[in-house]
Design a protein around this motif. Structure first.
Motif, PDB file in Angstrom:
ATOM      1  N   LEU A  59     -39.474  28.346  29.971  1.00 57.27           N
ATOM      2  CA  LEU A  59     -38.323  29.107  29.499  1.00 57.27           C
ATOM      3  C   LEU A  59     -37.361  29.816  30.625  1.00 57.27           C
ATOM      4  CD1 LEU A  59     -39.016  30.605  26.023  1.00 57.27           C
ATOM      5  CD2 LEU A  59     -38.187  28.508  26.666  1.00 57.27           C
ATOM      6  N   ARG A  60     -36.235  30.022  30.668  1.00 52.21           N
ATOM      7  CA  ARG A  60     -35.407  30.774  31.597  1.00 52.21           C
ATOM      8  C   ARG A  60     -34.185  31.085  30.728  1.00 52.21           C
ATOM      9  NH1 ARG A  60     -36.095  30.392  37.169  1.00 52.21           N
ATOM     10  NH2 ARG A  60     -34.711  32.309  37.691  1.00 52.21           N
ATOM     11  N   PHE A  61     -33.832  32.492  30.738  1.00 51.41           N
ATOM     12  CA  PHE A  61     -32.544  32.902  30.241  1.00 51.41           C
ATOM     13  C   PHE A  61     -31.646  32.775  31.140  1.00 51.41           C
ATOM     14  CE2 PHE A  61     -35.473  34.399  27.114  1.00 51.41           C
ATOM     15  CZ  PHE A  61     -34.885  34.253  25.851  1.00 51.41           C
ATOM     16  N   TRP A  77     -36.243  25.181  39.569  1.00 53.17           N
ATOM     17  CA  TRP A  77     -37.423  26.135  39.361  1.00 53.17           C
ATOM     18  C   TRP A  77     -38.304  25.300  38.704  1.00 53.17           C
ATOM     19  CZ3 TRP A  77     -38.689  27.576  34.401  1.00 53.17           C
ATOM     20  CH2 TRP A  77     -39.541  28.720  34.163  1.00 53.17           C
ATOM     21  N   VAL A  78     -38.129  24.568  37.618  1.00 51.26           N
ATOM     22  CA  VAL A  78     -38.954  23.732  37.085  1.00 51.26           C
ATOM     23  C   VAL A  78     -39.825  22.949  37.895  1.00 51.26           C
ATOM     24  CG1 VAL A  78     -39.467  21.602  35.469  1.00 51.26           C
ATOM     25  CG2 VAL A  78     -37.928  23.667  34.647  1.00 51.26           C
ATOM     26  N   CYS A  79     -39.198  22.209  39.028  1.00 52.80           N
ATOM     27  CA  CYS A  79     -39.947  21.332  40.058  1.00 52.80           C
ATOM     28  C   CYS A  79     -40.938  22.331  40.872  1.00 52.80           C
ATOM     29  CB  CYS A  79     -38.955  20.702  40.811  1.00 52.80           C
ATOM     30  SG  CYS A  79     -38.373  19.332  40.131  1.00 52.80           S
ATOM     31  N   GLU A 163     -35.346  38.950  24.195  1.00 55.52           N
ATOM     32  CA  GLU A 163     -35.933  37.941  25.139  1.00 55.52           C
ATOM     33  C   GLU A 163     -37.438  38.101  25.362  1.00 55.52           C
ATOM     34  OE1 GLU A 163     -36.010  37.900  30.111  1.00 55.52           O
ATOM     35  OE2 GLU A 163     -34.277  38.961  29.026  1.00 55.52           O
ATOM     36  N   THR A 164     -38.081  39.342  24.978  1.00 50.54           N
ATOM     37  CA  THR A 164     -39.567  39.628  25.039  1.00 50.54           C
ATOM     38  C   THR A 164     -39.974  38.927  23.942  1.00 50.54           C
ATOM     39  OG1 THR A 164     -39.284  41.752  25.991  1.00 50.54           O
ATOM     40  CG2 THR A 164     -41.172  41.612  24.863  1.00 50.54           C
ATOM     41  N   GLN A 174     -41.989  36.457  31.439  1.00 51.55           N
ATOM     42  CA  GLN A 174     -40.422  36.714  31.487  1.00 51.55           C
ATOM     43  C   GLN A 174     -40.123  36.443  33.080  1.00 51.55           C
ATOM     44  OE1 GLN A 174     -40.507  40.259  28.811  1.00 51.55           O
ATOM     45  NE2 GLN A 174     -38.330  39.675  28.973  1.00 51.55           N
ATOM     46  N   VAL A 175     -38.966  35.587  33.190  1.00 52.66           N
ATOM     47  CA  VAL A 175     -38.725  35.448  34.588  1.00 52.66           C
ATOM     48  C   VAL A 175     -37.401  35.728  34.786  1.00 52.66           C
ATOM     49  CG1 VAL A 175     -38.481  33.398  36.335  1.00 52.66           C
ATOM     50  CG2 VAL A 175     -40.108  33.466  34.453  1.00 52.66           C
TER      51      VAL A 175
END
Length: 195
Positions: A59-61, A77-79, A163-164, A174-175
């Motif tokens: 996950l990324r917000f 980022w996923v890669c 988010e948390t 958490q990124v």
């Protein structure tokens, strides 16, 4: 690796539909109103990738909304994350959202794959789902269950709390947020009418 990608909005105000045994008093989740001085957004945008190999989510917000530029940053980022695990290719299944099928994202994927061919990394093979068929994407029910799990009937959660709770529910780290870059629109010069 086969993975399914999608975006969702985590509302701080709207409550998910829930079914619960409540005895004589049924449970009612009502949409809340944010105070006027509340600095947090009403909803948080989130990119997610459901991994079929582990059954886990990445996950990324997002600060902003899903757009092509943010999609590119999420895929990069996923890669990077998958390359650390020694993965060589990502079979990416996603819907026909405009930020998935844009020329900008398609060109980025082609350029990324050319770079991977020369320098190594994780190639991306993007496969689109048929239009208007969200039930074919296994990430969709995970979003629904997650929204039910993080719901708070007693009070309005701060954006950081949402988010948390989301990251704890999915077992994700958490990124740092992805940031939408908003380009200023060019103003057209005023043309004076000549009589």
């Amino acid at each position: 690796m086969l993975a399914f990608e999608d975006e969702t909005w985590w509302s701080r105000l709207a409550q998910p539909a829930l079914h619960a045994w409540a005895g004589a008093q049924p449970l009612r989740l009502l949409e809340r109103a944010a105070p006027r001085d509340d600095p947090d957004p009403k909803a948080l945008c989130c990119y997610g990738l459901f991994r079929s190999d582990t059954g886990r989510m990445l996950l990324r917000f997002v600060e902003g909304r899903p757009v092509s530029q943010v999609t590119e940053e999420f895929l990069a980022w996923v890669c990077q994350e998958l390359a650390r695990e020694g993965k060589k290719a990502l079979l990416l299944v996603w819907d026909n959202a405009s930020w998935h099928i844009s020329q900008q994202v398609r060109a980025w994927i082609k350029a990324h794959n050319r770079q991977v061919k020369q320098a190594g990394g994780v190639r991306i093979l993007a496969c689109r789902l048929p239009s208007k068929s969200p039930w074919l994407n296994p990430i969709e029910p995970r979003w629904v269950h997650g929204k039910r799990a993080v719901a708070e009937p007693e009070r309005l959660l701060a954006a950081r709390e949402v988010e948390t709770r989301v990251c704890e529910h999915y077992g994700c780290e958490q990124v740092e947020h992805l940031k939408q870059i908003v380009k200023a629109k060019k103003k057209a010069p005023n043309k004076k009418k000549v009589a």
